[in-house]
Write a protein that holds these residues in place. Structure first.
Motif, PDB file in Angstrom:
ATOM      1  N   LEU A  45      44.912  47.403  48.515  1.00 37.76           N
ATOM      2  CA  LEU A  45      45.757  47.114  49.837  1.00 37.76           C
ATOM      3  C   LEU A  45      46.234  45.811  49.754  1.00 37.76           C
ATOM      4  CD1 LEU A  45      43.050  48.569  52.492  1.00 37.76           C
ATOM      5  CD2 LEU A  45      45.404  49.547  51.993  1.00 37.76           C
ATOM      6  N   CYS A  46      45.597  45.011  49.090  1.00 37.21           N
ATOM      7  CA  CYS A  46      46.069  43.430  49.204  1.00 37.21           C
ATOM      8  C   CYS A  46      47.413  43.516  48.306  1.00 37.21           C
ATOM      9  CB  CYS A  46      45.007  42.452  48.717  1.00 37.21           C
ATOM     10  SG  CYS A  46      45.387  40.622  48.716  1.00 37.21           S
ATOM     11  N   SER A  47      47.276  44.120  47.231  1.00 37.92           N
ATOM     12  CA  SER A  47      48.441  44.090  46.251  1.00 37.92           C
ATOM     13  C   SER A  47      49.634  45.002  46.983  1.00 37.92           C
ATOM     14  CB  SER A  47      47.911  45.212  45.117  1.00 37.92           C
ATOM     15  OG  SER A  47      47.980  46.435  45.355  1.00 37.92           O
ATOM     16  N   LEU A  48      49.564  45.815  47.730  1.00 34.79           N
ATOM     17  CA  LEU A  48      50.439  46.590  48.637  1.00 34.79           C
ATOM     18  C   LEU A  48      51.146  45.537  49.695  1.00 34.79           C
ATOM     19  CD1 LEU A  48      49.118  50.031  49.413  1.00 34.79           C
ATOM     20  CD2 LEU A  48      50.829  49.405  47.613  1.00 34.79           C
ATOM     21  N   ASN A  49      50.157  44.745  50.065  1.00 35.83           N
ATOM     22  CA  ASN A  49      50.655  43.789  51.195  1.00 35.83           C
ATOM     23  C   ASN A  49      51.328  42.482  50.321  1.00 35.83           C
ATOM     24  OD1 ASN A  49      50.858  42.891  53.681  1.00 35.83           O
ATOM     25  ND2 ASN A  49      49.072  41.528  53.813  1.00 35.83           N
ATOM     26  N   ARG A  50      51.466  42.548  49.201  1.00 29.19           N
ATOM     27  CA  ARG A  50      52.182  41.637  48.178  1.00 29.19           C
ATOM     28  C   ARG A  50      51.456  39.779  48.470  1.00 29.19           C
ATOM     29  NH1 ARG A  50      55.738  44.526  45.819  1.00 29.19           N
ATOM     30  NH2 ARG A  50      56.894  46.249  46.813  1.00 29.19           N
ATOM     31  N   THR A  51      50.312  40.009  49.022  1.00 29.55           N
ATOM     32  CA  THR A  51      49.624  38.770  49.224  1.00 29.55           C
ATOM     33  C   THR A  51      48.733  38.567  48.019  1.00 29.55           C
ATOM     34  OG1 THR A  51      47.788  39.696  50.444  1.00 29.55           O
ATOM     35  CG2 THR A  51      49.803  38.716  51.673  1.00 29.55           C
ATOM     36  N   CYS A  52      48.311  39.607  47.081  1.00 30.89           N
ATOM     37  CA  CYS A  52      47.648  39.416  46.090  1.00 30.89           C
ATOM     38  C   CYS A  52      48.581  39.691  44.798  1.00 30.89           C
ATOM     39  CB  CYS A  52      46.355  40.602  46.040  1.00 30.89           C
ATOM     40  SG  CYS A  52      45.443  40.307  47.234  1.00 30.89           S
ATOM     41  N   HIS A  53      48.717  38.608  43.908  1.00 31.81           N
ATOM     42  CA  HIS A  53      49.363  38.928  42.656  1.00 31.81           C
ATOM     43  C   HIS A  53      48.169  39.130  41.480  1.00 31.81           C
ATOM     44  CE1 HIS A  53      53.150  38.852  40.225  1.00 31.81           C
ATOM     45  NE2 HIS A  53      52.307  38.189  39.281  1.00 31.81           N
ATOM     46  N   LEU A  54      47.753  40.218  41.362  1.00 31.42           N
ATOM     47  CA  LEU A  54      46.615  40.383  40.318  1.00 31.42           C
ATOM     48  C   LEU A  54      46.914  40.643  38.982  1.00 31.42           C
ATOM     49  CD1 LEU A  54      44.180  41.846  43.127  1.00 31.42           C
ATOM     50  CD2 LEU A  54      44.245  39.413  42.304  1.00 31.42           C
ATOM     51  N   THR A  55      46.955  39.715  38.191  1.00 33.13           N
ATOM     52  CA  THR A  55      47.449  39.922  36.816  1.00 33.13           C
ATOM     53  C   THR A  55      46.448  40.293  35.699  1.00 33.13           C
ATOM     54  OG1 THR A  55      49.265  38.205  36.898  1.00 33.13           O
ATOM     55  CG2 THR A  55      48.777  38.823  34.635  1.00 33.13           C
ATOM     56  N   GLY A  56      46.766  41.592  35.002  1.00 33.55           N
ATOM     57  CA  GLY A  56      45.809  41.948  34.389  1.00 33.55           C
ATOM     58  C   GLY A  56      45.970  41.589  32.819  1.00 33.55           C
ATOM     59  N   TYR A  57      45.142  41.159  31.842  1.00 31.22           N
ATOM     60  CA  TYR A  57      45.197  40.702  30.796  1.00 31.22           C
ATOM     61  C   TYR A  57      44.706  41.724  29.837  1.00 31.22           C
ATOM     62  CZ  TYR A  57      46.752  36.293  32.728  1.00 31.22           C
ATOM     63  OH  TYR A  57      47.306  35.545  33.332  1.00 31.22           O
ATOM     64  N   PRO A  58      45.489  42.377  28.818  1.00 32.74           N
ATOM     65  CA  PRO A  58      44.956  43.289  27.883  1.00 32.74           C
ATOM     66  C   PRO A  58      43.990  42.875  26.900  1.00 32.74           C
ATOM     67  CG  PRO A  58      47.357  43.445  27.917  1.00 32.74           C
ATOM     68  CD  PRO A  58      46.840  42.236  28.840  1.00 32.74           C
ATOM     69  N   CYS A  59      42.810  43.428  26.758  1.00 31.99           N
ATOM     70  CA  CYS A  59      41.628  42.778  26.058  1.00 31.99           C
ATOM     71  C   CYS A  59      40.537  43.849  25.709  1.00 31.99           C
ATOM     72  CB  CYS A  59      40.949  41.634  27.094  1.00 31.99           C
ATOM     73  SG  CYS A  59      40.211  40.391  25.882  1.00 31.99           S
ATOM     74  N   ALA A  60      39.854  43.563  24.740  1.00 34.04           N
ATOM     75  CA  ALA A  60      38.840  44.431  24.267  1.00 34.04           C
ATOM     76  C   ALA A  60      37.740  44.476  25.401  1.00 34.04           C
ATOM     77  CB  ALA A  60      38.310  44.119  23.036  1.00 34.04           C
ATOM     78  N   SER A  61      37.068  43.572  25.997  1.00 31.19           N
ATOM     79  CA  SER A  61      36.380  43.479  26.918  1.00 31.19           C
ATOM     80  C   SER A  61      36.469  42.228  27.851  1.00 31.19           C
ATOM     81  CB  SER A  61      34.824  43.292  26.208  1.00 31.19           C
ATOM     82  OG  SER A  61      34.675  42.053  25.562  1.00 31.19           O
ATOM     83  N   TYR A  62      35.778  42.439  28.986  1.00 27.75           N
ATOM     84  CA  TYR A  62      35.585  41.037  29.940  1.00 27.75           C
ATOM     85  C   TYR A  62      34.992  39.719  29.429  1.00 27.75           C
ATOM     86  CZ  TYR A  62      35.207  38.907  34.601  1.00 27.75           C
ATOM     87  OH  TYR A  62      35.450  37.844  35.617  1.00 27.75           O
ATOM     88  N   THR A  63      34.281  39.942  28.530  1.00 20.51           N
ATOM     89  CA  THR A  63      33.658  38.979  27.715  1.00 20.51           C
ATOM     90  C   THR A  63      34.566  38.299  26.923  1.00 20.51           C
ATOM     91  OG1 THR A  63      31.316  39.707  27.923  1.00 20.51           O
ATOM     92  CG2 THR A  63      32.066  38.275  26.146  1.00 20.51           C
ATOM     93  N   HIS A  64      35.460  39.022  26.397  1.00 20.72           N
ATOM     94  CA  HIS A  64      36.633  38.387  25.429  1.00 20.72           C
ATOM     95  C   HIS A  64      37.631  38.043  26.448  1.00 20.72           C
ATOM     96  CE1 HIS A  64      35.693  41.156  21.542  1.00 20.72           C
ATOM     97  NE2 HIS A  64      34.848  40.363  21.725  1.00 20.72           N
ATOM     98  N   PHE A  65      37.904  38.403  27.432  1.00 21.71           N
ATOM     99  CA  PHE A  65      38.645  37.746  28.484  1.00 21.71           C
ATOM    100  C   PHE A  65      38.287  36.321  28.875  1.00 21.71           C
ATOM    101  CE2 PHE A  65      39.472  37.223  33.155  1.00 21.71           C
ATOM    102  CZ  PHE A  65      41.193  37.110  32.960  1.00 21.71           C
ATOM    103  N   LEU A  66      36.766  36.399  29.314  1.00 24.17           N
ATOM    104  CA  LEU A  66      36.568  34.969  29.526  1.00 24.17           C
ATOM    105  C   LEU A  66      36.318  34.072  28.538  1.00 24.17           C
ATOM    106  CD1 LEU A  66      33.473  36.284  31.927  1.00 24.17           C
ATOM    107  CD2 LEU A  66      35.784  35.432  32.828  1.00 24.17           C
ATOM    108  N   ASP A  67      36.271  34.517  27.410  1.00 25.04           N
ATOM    109  CA  ASP A  67      36.331  33.813  26.196  1.00 25.04           C
ATOM    110  C   ASP A  67      37.683  33.135  25.764  1.00 25.04           C
ATOM    111  OD1 ASP A  67      33.503  33.597  25.724  1.00 25.04           O
ATOM    112  OD2 ASP A  67      33.740  35.254  24.308  1.00 25.04           O
ATOM    113  N   ALA A  68      38.764  33.434  26.616  1.00 25.39           N
ATOM    114  CA  ALA A  68      40.011  33.096  26.319  1.00 25.39           C
ATOM    115  C   ALA A  68      40.629  33.581  25.040  1.00 25.39           C
ATOM    116  CB  ALA A  68      40.313  31.602  26.359  1.00 25.39           C
ATOM    117  N   ARG A  69      40.256  34.890  24.530  1.00 27.56           N
ATOM    118  CA  ARG A  69      40.815  35.393  23.352  1.00 27.56           C
ATOM    119  C   ARG A  69      41.982  36.176  23.681  1.00 27.56           C
ATOM    120  NH1 ARG A  69      35.665  37.812  19.963  1.00 27.56           N
ATOM    121  NH2 ARG A  69      34.053  36.439  20.539  1.00 27.56           N
TER     122      ARG A  69
END
Length: 456
Positions: free
Chosen positions: A265-289
């Motif tokens: 809903l927030c994304s439809l309201n365009r108040t949320c710009h939630l960017t997704g980063y392609p990654c193998a896992s959330y841990t790798h994402f948090l590791d800035a890989r």
């Protein structure tokens, strides 16, 4: 001056005329409202289709499953979006129905059809409701086939399914040989589907494009990847701001699962710009890989929401893609993300967590990078993902502390030869750099960032 009796008669006539006009006015068709008694006794499946357009956003019109040409508000030349709810253990209407109707209407001129299968979804026996999803899917499939016969294009049909409704949407798509334009699954239901085959749950072959959002994979949601693109908010499990103990009541059970709807809903309201980063896992994402989206260039990283279909061709070429992002616990959910690159020079190997604070005037926002202990050693490049709950512009000062947990003995010093802050979602903002900083462990150091004049 008219006699009192005549005035009274005229008043009576006006009253009767008003009552007659009210009787001729079309009443609205609302979502079925049941209660716990229905759930205890069980409900038999009955599917209602409630139509909303820009001309009747606040007044639903129940559509006959046949004779579509007799429905004046249903324009089959427009795209059509079906909203499909999930399991309703209390029988009450979903609190988000009116919100999603209005927000979808803002995206483009479309038919919005709420699939009300509350009679069927409202059962304490979850097994019964799961069995009804197949029957409801057959019902909806027949209606969409009627639409196609009347001139609608299957490619212009979008199904948005919540929880159990996501699998119901998948069954409809499978019945129509995957020719539906798009299916969006919001935290597809996990119970009874964990070991299901692709034919028994939502999967990428059910539509020309399938996007999925996960928020509760460790409880009511389904683990794994089930679309052309799968978004994992905070790793797809525990959501910030949701209760951590059972003493919070109902919210403890449903908060993580419902967050998928509120993020959408927030994304439809365009108040949320939630960017997704392609990654193998959330841990790798948090590791800035994986903070770059080379495969998506010249476009940017995919963004959650209605417009994610603009990345469809790239995603179809890449195959199933998993993307990760973090959120705050409240609206607008978005975090401000920086990639932090630094080169350390210190005599002794140190391990610790990093605290970073950004200052803008009297305002500041802080983050703690502590998902694991970070390694600081001699002449080593380190990359961090720093995510802040507030978006501050015009950063004037940066404070930093490396906490090693050392409480006895001498405090060692860590020398940062170079440090650079790159705003990830705001390429228009300047990169911030600083050179040769001495950080004493467990002590905060504050510095003014400088414009970056060279690549680190």
């Amino acid at each position: 001056m008219l006699p009192h009796r005549l005035l009274g008669l005229l008043g009576l006539l006006v009253l009767c005329k008003g009552q007659a006009e009210n009787k001729t006015e079309k009443s609205c068709d609302d979502f079925t409202d049941l209660n716990l008694s229905h759930c205890f006794l069980g409900t038999r499946l009955y599917v209602r289709l409630l139509l909303y357009t820009r001309s009747n956003l606040d007044c639903g019109l129940e559509i006959n499953h046949h004779h579509l040409s007799s429905q004046p508000l249903l324009n089959l030349q427009r795209p059509t979006t079906f909203v499909i709810h999930g399991y309703r253990p209390t029988g009450a209407p979903p609190i988000w129905i009116n919100h999603i109707i209005h927000l979808l209407a803002e995206q483009e001129d479309m038919n919005i059809i709420v699939v009300d299968w509350n009679r069927g979804a409202a059962n304490l026996n979850y097994f019964t409701t799961v069995a009804y999803t197949r029957e409801a899917a057959q019902n909806l499939t027949g209606f969409i086939m009627e639409m196609e016969e009347e001139g609608a294009a299957l490619s212009s049909v979008h199904l948005i399914g919540v929880s159990l409704g996501a699998h119901l949407a998948g069954y409809v798509g499978a019945n129509l040989k995957g020719k539906i334009g798009r299916i969006t699954g919001l935290d597809p239901a996990g119970p009874l589907f964990a070991s299901a085959t692709p034919e028994e749950r939502l999967d990428p072959s059910d539509a020309m494009f399938v996007d999925v959002l996960h928020t509760d994979m460790d409880s009511f949601g389904l683990r794994g990847a089930h679309g052309h693109i799968d978004f994992y908010a905070n790793g797809g499990v525990d959501q910030p701001g949701c209760p951590k103990t059972i003493f919070s009541g109902k919210s403890y059970f449903v908060c993580d699962h419902q967050r998928s709807v509120f993020l959408f809903l927030c994304s439809l309201n365009r108040t949320c710009h939630l960017t997704g980063y392609p990654c193998a896992s959330y841990t790798h994402f948090l590791d800035a890989r994986c903070l770059q989206c080379e495969a998506f260039k010249p476009a940017s990283c995919p963004v959650l929401g209605y417009d994610v279909s603009q990345w469809r061709d790239t995603l179809l070429r890449l195959g199933q893609t998993k993307v990760f992002f973090s959120t705050t616990g409240t609206l607008p959910y978005k975090k401000l993300s920086y990639r932090v690159d630094m080169v350390t020079w210190n005599q002794y190997l140190r391990w610790g967590v990093v605290y970073i604070r950004l200052h803008s005037g009297r305002n500041f926002t802080e983050t703690r990078i502590d998902h694991k202990l970070l390694r600081f050693e001699q002449y080593t490049s380190t990359r961090l993902l720093a995510q802040f709950d507030e978006d501050l512009q015009h950063i004037q000062k940066i404070s930093m502390r490396i906490n090693t947990g050392n409480i006895i003995g001498p405090r060692y010093k860590i020398r940062l030869l170079r440090i650079r802050f790159t705003p990830l979602e705001h390429p228009d903002r300047p990169l911030m750099c600083r050179f040769d900083i001495i950080v004493e462990e467990n002590m905060e150091v504050t510095f003014r960032p400088l414009p970056c004049t060279s690549q680190l």
